[in-house]
Design a protein around this motif. Structure first.
Motif, mmCIF file in Angstrom:
data_model
loop_
_atom_site.group_PDB
_atom_site.id
_atom_site.type_symbol
_atom_site.label_atom_id
_atom_site.label_comp_id
_atom_site.label_asym_id
_atom_site.label_seq_id
_atom_site.Cartn_x
_atom_site.Cartn_y
_atom_site.Cartn_z
ATOM 1 N N PHE A 95 60.320 -15.772 58.619
ATOM 2 C CA PHE A 95 61.066 -17.024 58.693
ATOM 3 C C PHE A 95 61.313 -17.587 57.287
ATOM 4 O O PHE A 95 62.420 -17.973 56.949
ATOM 5 N N GLU A 96 60.259 -17.601 56.478
ATOM 6 C CA GLU A 96 60.361 -18.135 55.118
ATOM 7 C C GLU A 96 61.382 -17.362 54.298
ATOM 8 O O GLU A 96 62.221 -17.950 53.620
ATOM 9 N N THR A 97 61.320 -16.047 54.380
ATOM 10 C CA THR A 97 62.255 -15.210 53.628
ATOM 11 C C THR A 97 63.690 -15.424 54.090
ATOM 12 O O THR A 97 64.598 -15.543 53.273
ATOM 13 N N ARG A 98 63.883 -15.491 55.386
ATOM 14 C CA ARG A 98 65.241 -15.596 55.929
ATOM 15 C C ARG A 98 65.874 -16.974 55.722
ATOM 16 O O ARG A 98 67.067 -17.073 55.482
ATOM 17 N N TYR A 99 65.083 -18.036 55.821
ATOM 18 C CA TYR A 99 65.669 -19.372 55.831
ATOM 19 C C TYR A 99 65.270 -20.289 54.669
ATOM 20 O O TYR A 99 66.085 -21.067 54.203
ATOM 21 N N LEU B 224 61.428 -18.217 68.109
ATOM 22 C CA LEU B 224 60.099 -18.751 68.405
ATOM 23 C C LEU B 224 59.194 -18.321 67.268
ATOM 24 O O LEU B 224 59.098 -17.129 66.973
ATOM 25 N N LEU B 225 58.589 -19.287 66.615
ATOM 26 C CA LEU B 225 57.708 -18.992 65.496
ATOM 27 C C LEU B 225 56.359 -18.561 66.054
ATOM 28 O O LEU B 225 55.616 -19.359 66.609
ATOM 29 N N LEU C 207 67.233 -23.407 65.893
ATOM 30 C CA LEU C 207 66.249 -24.119 66.704
ATOM 31 C C LEU C 207 64.987 -23.273 66.774
ATOM 32 O O LEU C 207 64.989 -22.185 67.361
ATOM 33 N N VAL C 208 63.917 -23.773 66.166
ATOM 34 C CA VAL C 208 62.659 -23.032 66.062
ATOM 35 C C VAL C 208 61.664 -23.589 67.073
ATOM 36 O O VAL C 208 61.117 -24.676 66.890
ATOM 37 N N SER C 209 61.450 -22.835 68.130
ATOM 38 C CA SER C 209 60.502 -23.255 69.155
ATOM 39 C C SER C 209 59.073 -23.026 68.670
ATOM 40 O O SER C 209 58.754 -21.974 68.125
ATOM 41 N N LEU C 210 58.245 -24.020 68.902
ATOM 42 C CA LEU C 210 56.825 -23.888 68.576
ATOM 43 C C LEU C 210 55.990 -23.758 69.851
ATOM 44 O O LEU C 210 54.779 -23.968 69.835
ATOM 45 N N VAL D 239 56.583 -25.265 54.646
ATOM 46 C CA VAL D 239 57.873 -25.802 55.078
ATOM 47 C C VAL D 239 58.140 -27.067 54.280
ATOM 48 O O VAL D 239 59.205 -27.241 53.708
ATOM 49 N N SER D 240 57.146 -27.971 54.255
ATOM 50 C CA SER D 240 57.247 -29.189 53.460
ATOM 51 C C SER D 240 55.862 -29.785 53.273
ATOM 52 O O SER D 240 55.094 -29.885 54.232
ATOM 53 N N GLU D 241 55.572 -30.198 52.056
ATOM 54 C CA GLU D 241 54.303 -30.877 51.769
ATOM 55 C C GLU D 241 54.209 -32.203 52.530
ATOM 56 O O GLU D 241 53.127 -32.703 52.775
#
Length: 190
Positions: free
Chosen positions: A61-65, A138-139, A110-113, A151-153
């Motif tokens: 996910f990190e690499t792609r987005y 889905l992560l 849309l990333v489902s958790l 993702v964010s601090e």
């Protein structure tokens, strides 16, 4: 480990009580069984997709987005779950944004958790019922404590949460959106 166990069981079956005249350790049969066992175990490491819902771990996910160097595509990434009422309430706004801006190099993701074990009984039926058209994933990464700050601090881990990504620009929001607010934020990064 599964391969070793499979080979052991195969050996035991072949050596126990075989009354036919066929060689119990027929080389072709053993090779075929090993190939099937190897293929079965390697299939589990392949990418899984269920009716348009892709499962991925955080590294992918990190690499792609999140590590985009190109500034041509703007990603609007919303973290949500089927059990989160504020998330469900705002999903139509993300769908509308996706429809209205898809010709402007904007991709809504849309990333489902939700838990992966709920994919077939909860997530897929939800997606079909609400006719979601945005990119869906889905992560599937249980170590949220390690990836949430990546993702964010600013992210406490609460959802809904949204991040806008364009090249090396990122804007993070831990809140619900109405359509006009969402569109206004998108325009600031376009």
């Amino acid at each position: 480990m599964k391969l070793i166990l499979s080979l052991f069981v195969l050996f035991m079956l072949c050596s126990c009580g075989n009354t036919t005249e066929k060689d119990p350790l027929d080389t072709e049969e053993v090779v075929e069984t090993i190939t099937k066992a190897t293929t079965a175990t390697s299939d589990t490491s392949e990418k899984k997709e269920y009716d348009g819902l892709e499962l991925m771990d955080f590294a992918e996910f990190e690499t792609r987005y999140l590590q985009q160097t190109s500034s041509t595509t703007t990603y609007v990434i919303n973290f949500w779950a089927t059990w989160c009422k504020p998330c469900v309430k705002e999903l139509p706004y993300f769908e509308e944004l996706n429809k209205n801006y898809k010709d402007n190099n904007v991709k809504v993701v849309l990333v489902s958790l939700d838990f992966p074990k709920h994919i077939e009984k909860q997530v897929i039926p939800f997606i079909k019922k609400h006719k979601l058209q945005s990119e869906l994933l889905l992560l599937d990464d249980p170590d949220a404590n390690s990836w949430i700050p990546k993702v964010s601090e600013q992210w406490s881990g609460a959802i809904p949460a949204t991040i806008f990504v364009k090249g090396n620009q990122q804007k993070f929001y831990e809140q619900s959106f109405e359509y006009t607010e969402l569109e206004t934020e998108l325009k600031t990064i376009l």
